[in-house]
Design a protein around this motif. Structure first.
Motif, PDB file in Angstrom:
ATOM      1  N   ARG A  99      44.077 -46.559 -51.669  1.00 48.98           N
ATOM      2  CA  ARG A  99      45.323 -47.294 -51.668  1.00 48.98           C
ATOM      3  C   ARG A  99      46.381 -46.511 -50.899  1.00 48.98           C
ATOM      4  O   ARG A  99      46.686 -45.381 -51.231  1.00 48.98           O
ATOM      5  CB  ARG A  99      45.793 -47.525 -53.101  1.00 48.98           C
ATOM      6  CG  ARG A  99      46.985 -48.449 -53.218  1.00 48.98           C
ATOM      7  CD  ARG A  99      47.317 -48.702 -54.667  1.00 48.98           C
ATOM      8  NE  ARG A  99      46.196 -49.282 -55.380  1.00 48.98           N
ATOM      9  CZ  ARG A  99      46.250 -49.630 -56.669  1.00 48.98           C
ATOM     10  NH1 ARG A  99      47.338 -49.451 -57.343  1.00 48.98           N
ATOM     11  NH2 ARG A  99      45.201 -50.126 -57.264  1.00 48.98           N
ATOM     12  N   GLU A 100      46.909 -47.106 -49.869  1.00 46.26           N
ATOM     13  CA  GLU A 100      47.933 -46.447 -49.062  1.00 46.26           C
ATOM     14  C   GLU A 100      49.107 -47.388 -48.883  1.00 46.26           C
ATOM     15  O   GLU A 100      49.703 -47.447 -47.826  1.00 46.26           O
ATOM     16  CB  GLU A 100      47.341 -46.053 -47.707  1.00 46.26           C
ATOM     17  CG  GLU A 100      46.184 -45.085 -47.814  1.00 46.26           C
ATOM     18  CD  GLU A 100      45.457 -44.913 -46.491  1.00 46.26           C
ATOM     19  OE1 GLU A 100      44.758 -43.907 -46.360  1.00 46.26           O
ATOM     20  OE2 GLU A 100      45.580 -45.768 -45.620  1.00 46.26           O
ATOM     21  N   GLY A 101      49.414 -48.141 -49.915  1.00 44.39           N
ATOM     22  CA  GLY A 101      50.470 -49.124 -49.807  1.00 44.39           C
ATOM     23  C   GLY A 101      49.953 -50.458 -49.317  1.00 44.39           C
ATOM     24  O   GLY A 101      50.710 -51.396 -49.174  1.00 44.39           O
ATOM     25  N   PHE A 102      48.666 -50.521 -49.048  1.00 40.27           N
ATOM     26  CA  PHE A 102      48.093 -51.791 -48.653  1.00 40.27           C
ATOM     27  C   PHE A 102      46.609 -51.713 -48.939  1.00 40.27           C
ATOM     28  O   PHE A 102      46.054 -50.654 -49.195  1.00 40.27           O
ATOM     29  CB  PHE A 102      48.309 -52.067 -47.165  1.00 40.27           C
ATOM     30  CG  PHE A 102      47.392 -51.268 -46.274  1.00 40.27           C
ATOM     31  CD1 PHE A 102      47.689 -49.963 -45.963  1.00 40.27           C
ATOM     32  CD2 PHE A 102      46.226 -51.806 -45.762  1.00 40.27           C
ATOM     33  CE1 PHE A 102      46.854 -49.206 -45.153  1.00 40.27           C
ATOM     34  CE2 PHE A 102      45.379 -51.060 -44.951  1.00 40.27           C
ATOM     35  CZ  PHE A 102      45.700 -49.766 -44.650  1.00 40.27           C
ATOM     36  N   ASN A 103      45.967 -52.825 -48.901  1.00 44.92           N
ATOM     37  CA  ASN A 103      44.516 -52.804 -48.936  1.00 44.92           C
ATOM     38  C   ASN A 103      44.015 -53.785 -47.894  1.00 44.92           C
ATOM     39  O   ASN A 103      44.656 -54.778 -47.609  1.00 44.92           O
ATOM     40  CB  ASN A 103      43.984 -53.163 -50.313  1.00 44.92           C
ATOM     41  CG  ASN A 103      44.113 -54.645 -50.611  1.00 44.92           C
ATOM     42  OD1 ASN A 103      45.065 -55.283 -50.189  1.00 44.92           O
ATOM     43  ND2 ASN A 103      43.161 -55.195 -51.303  1.00 44.92           N
ATOM     44  N   GLU A 104      42.926 -53.470 -47.293  1.00 44.37           N
ATOM     45  CA  GLU A 104      42.315 -54.404 -46.370  1.00 44.37           C
ATOM     46  C   GLU A 104      41.171 -55.082 -47.073  1.00 44.37           C
ATOM     47  O   GLU A 104      40.259 -54.398 -47.561  1.00 44.37           O
ATOM     48  CB  GLU A 104      41.831 -53.719 -45.103  1.00 44.37           C
ATOM     49  CG  GLU A 104      41.207 -54.716 -44.115  1.00 44.37           C
ATOM     50  CD  GLU A 104      40.885 -54.099 -42.780  1.00 44.37           C
ATOM     51  OE1 GLU A 104      41.368 -52.984 -42.510  1.00 44.37           O
ATOM     52  OE2 GLU A 104      40.143 -54.740 -42.018  1.00 44.37           O
ATOM     53  N   GLN A 105      41.249 -56.351 -47.159  1.00 44.29           N
ATOM     54  CA  GLN A 105      40.205 -57.117 -47.811  1.00 44.29           C
ATOM     55  C   GLN A 105      39.261 -57.688 -46.751  1.00 44.29           C
ATOM     56  O   GLN A 105      39.700 -58.290 -45.784  1.00 44.29           O
ATOM     57  CB  GLN A 105      40.806 -58.245 -48.644  1.00 44.29           C
ATOM     58  CG  GLN A 105      41.664 -57.722 -49.787  1.00 44.29           C
ATOM     59  CD  GLN A 105      42.222 -58.808 -50.666  1.00 44.29           C
ATOM     60  OE1 GLN A 105      41.691 -59.909 -50.726  1.00 44.29           O
ATOM     61  NE2 GLN A 105      43.305 -58.517 -51.365  1.00 44.29           N
ATOM     62  N   PHE A 106      37.999 -57.481 -46.989  1.00 39.24           N
ATOM     63  CA  PHE A 106      36.962 -57.968 -46.089  1.00 39.24           C
ATOM     64  C   PHE A 106      36.337 -59.212 -46.720  1.00 39.24           C
ATOM     65  O   PHE A 106      35.861 -59.155 -47.853  1.00 39.24           O
ATOM     66  CB  PHE A 106      35.909 -56.887 -45.856  1.00 39.24           C
ATOM     67  CG  PHE A 106      36.455 -55.675 -45.149  1.00 39.24           C
ATOM     68  CD1 PHE A 106      37.130 -54.689 -45.851  1.00 39.24           C
ATOM     69  CD2 PHE A 106      36.297 -55.526 -43.784  1.00 39.24           C
ATOM     70  CE1 PHE A 106      37.648 -53.574 -45.196  1.00 39.24           C
ATOM     71  CE2 PHE A 106      36.792 -54.417 -43.124  1.00 39.24           C
ATOM     72  CZ  PHE A 106      37.481 -53.448 -43.827  1.00 39.24           C
ATOM     73  N   PHE A 107      36.340 -60.285 -45.977  1.00 36.36           N
ATOM     74  CA  PHE A 107      35.906 -61.561 -46.527  1.00 36.36           C
ATOM     75  C   PHE A 107      34.440 -61.843 -46.218  1.00 36.36           C
ATOM     76  O   PHE A 107      33.934 -61.523 -45.145  1.00 36.36           O
ATOM     77  CB  PHE A 107      36.759 -62.697 -45.957  1.00 36.36           C
ATOM     78  CG  PHE A 107      38.111 -62.799 -46.595  1.00 36.36           C
ATOM     79  CD1 PHE A 107      39.149 -61.961 -46.208  1.00 36.36           C
ATOM     80  CD2 PHE A 107      38.346 -63.713 -47.613  1.00 36.36           C
ATOM     81  CE1 PHE A 107      40.388 -62.041 -46.818  1.00 36.36           C
ATOM     82  CE2 PHE A 107      39.590 -63.802 -48.220  1.00 36.36           C
ATOM     83  CZ  PHE A 107      40.609 -62.971 -47.820  1.00 36.36           C
ATOM     84  N   GLY A 108      33.800 -62.485 -47.184  1.00 36.79           N
ATOM     85  CA  GLY A 108      32.478 -63.015 -46.958  1.00 36.79           C
ATOM     86  C   GLY A 108      32.561 -64.358 -46.249  1.00 36.79           C
ATOM     87  O   GLY A 108      33.654 -64.869 -46.003  1.00 36.79           O
ATOM     88  N   PRO A 109      31.406 -64.941 -45.913  1.00 39.87           N
ATOM     89  CA  PRO A 109      31.390 -66.197 -45.168  1.00 39.87           C
ATOM     90  C   PRO A 109      31.755 -67.412 -46.003  1.00 39.87           C
ATOM     91  O   PRO A 109      32.014 -68.479 -45.462  1.00 39.87           O
ATOM     92  CB  PRO A 109      29.938 -66.299 -44.685  1.00 39.87           C
ATOM     93  CG  PRO A 109      29.170 -65.538 -45.711  1.00 39.87           C
ATOM     94  CD  PRO A 109      30.059 -64.413 -46.147  1.00 39.87           C
ATOM     95  N   GLY A 110      31.772 -67.233 -47.327  1.00 36.36           N
ATOM     96  CA  GLY A 110      32.145 -68.343 -48.195  1.00 36.36           C
ATOM     97  C   GLY A 110      30.950 -69.134 -48.709  1.00 36.36           C
ATOM     98  O   GLY A 110      29.870 -69.140 -48.102  1.00 36.36           O
TER      99      GLY A 110
END
Lengths: 116, 115
Positions: A99-110
């Motif tokens: 955690r650095e003040g943000f998070n990068e979320q990686f999405f699946g194909p759904g």
């Protein structure tokens, strides 16, 4: 690189049936998020888990439940399905430990759920 | 609460001309902002992100966005559109409403690229 895996990719159910959607996060990611995207709509946050505990809850119906297992995969259980539940369900994963003040979320194909 | 407003639901450009997709945000704190792209029947792909470092952010496929605090804007631009850019674009804000972060999406802008 490994990505987020969702299964099944497509699911067709009848009204009042149940459905289980699965999400396998990127290896070593400890947080999973679920989003629902209705036809022509923007994705809406449903629920998230961090280290196997529910960490936040959005606009998730009471008919839905979810959990994160010891291997960090997550399942979204949907009961008493309604026509309005037809949507694309995305899972995303992130590594909260960085955690650095943000998070990068990686999405699946759904998973595209169609309720008839 | 934090939110984003995408000012155009549909933008149509000709191939080779510039692209501008507009986004304004509302946030009580310094936001983290993202642009995601969604091609038809596909998942969400991160184009670029702003996380309080450089205000001009460069992303993939020639896209960039500039964070302007005075205007509370985070517009997405590309100098020259390509046919493959046709997709839905979402401006997204990240905020912590609990023990971790969740994303709030704008309503999306559909980009059409004409030959």
């Amino acid at each position: 690189a490994a990505g987020v895996i969702q299964s099944p990719r497509h699911l067709i159910k009848e009204k009042r049936e149940t459905a289980t959607l699965k999400c396998y996060p990127i290896p070593r990611h400890d947080t999973v998020y679920w989003y629902q995207q209705g036809p022509g709509q923007d994705p809406q946050f449903l629920i998230s888990f961090y280290e196997k505990m529910q960490s936040d809850k959005g606009s998730i119906p009471d008919r839905f439940s979810a959990q994160q297992f010891s291997d960090y995969h997550s399942e979204l259980n949907m009961s008493s399905l309604e026509l309005g539940d037809s949507a694309l369900y995305f899972c995303a994963s992130s590594l909260e430990l960085q955690r650095e003040g943000f998070n990068e979320q990686f999405f699946g194909p759904g998973t595209r759920l169609t309720v008839l | 609460a934090q939110s984003v407003t995408q000012l155009d639901s549909h933008v149509s450009v000709s191939e080779g001309t510039p692209v501008l997709l507009r986004c304004n945000y509302s946030s009580s704190y310094s936001p983290s902002l993202f642009w995601y792209v969604q091609h038809p029947n596909k998942g969400l792909q991160l184009l670029l992100k702003y996380t309080s470092a450089a205000t001009l952010v460069k992303g993939i496929n020639g896209f960039e966005a500039e964070f302007k605090k005075s205007e509370t804007s985070f517009h997405l631009t590309k100098p020259s559109a390509h046919m493959s850019d046709a997709a839905e674009y979402f401006c997204v804000v990240s905020w912590s409403g609990g023990s971790n972060y969740k994303l709030t999406f704008g309503k999306g802008t559909l980009l059409t690229v004409n030959p």
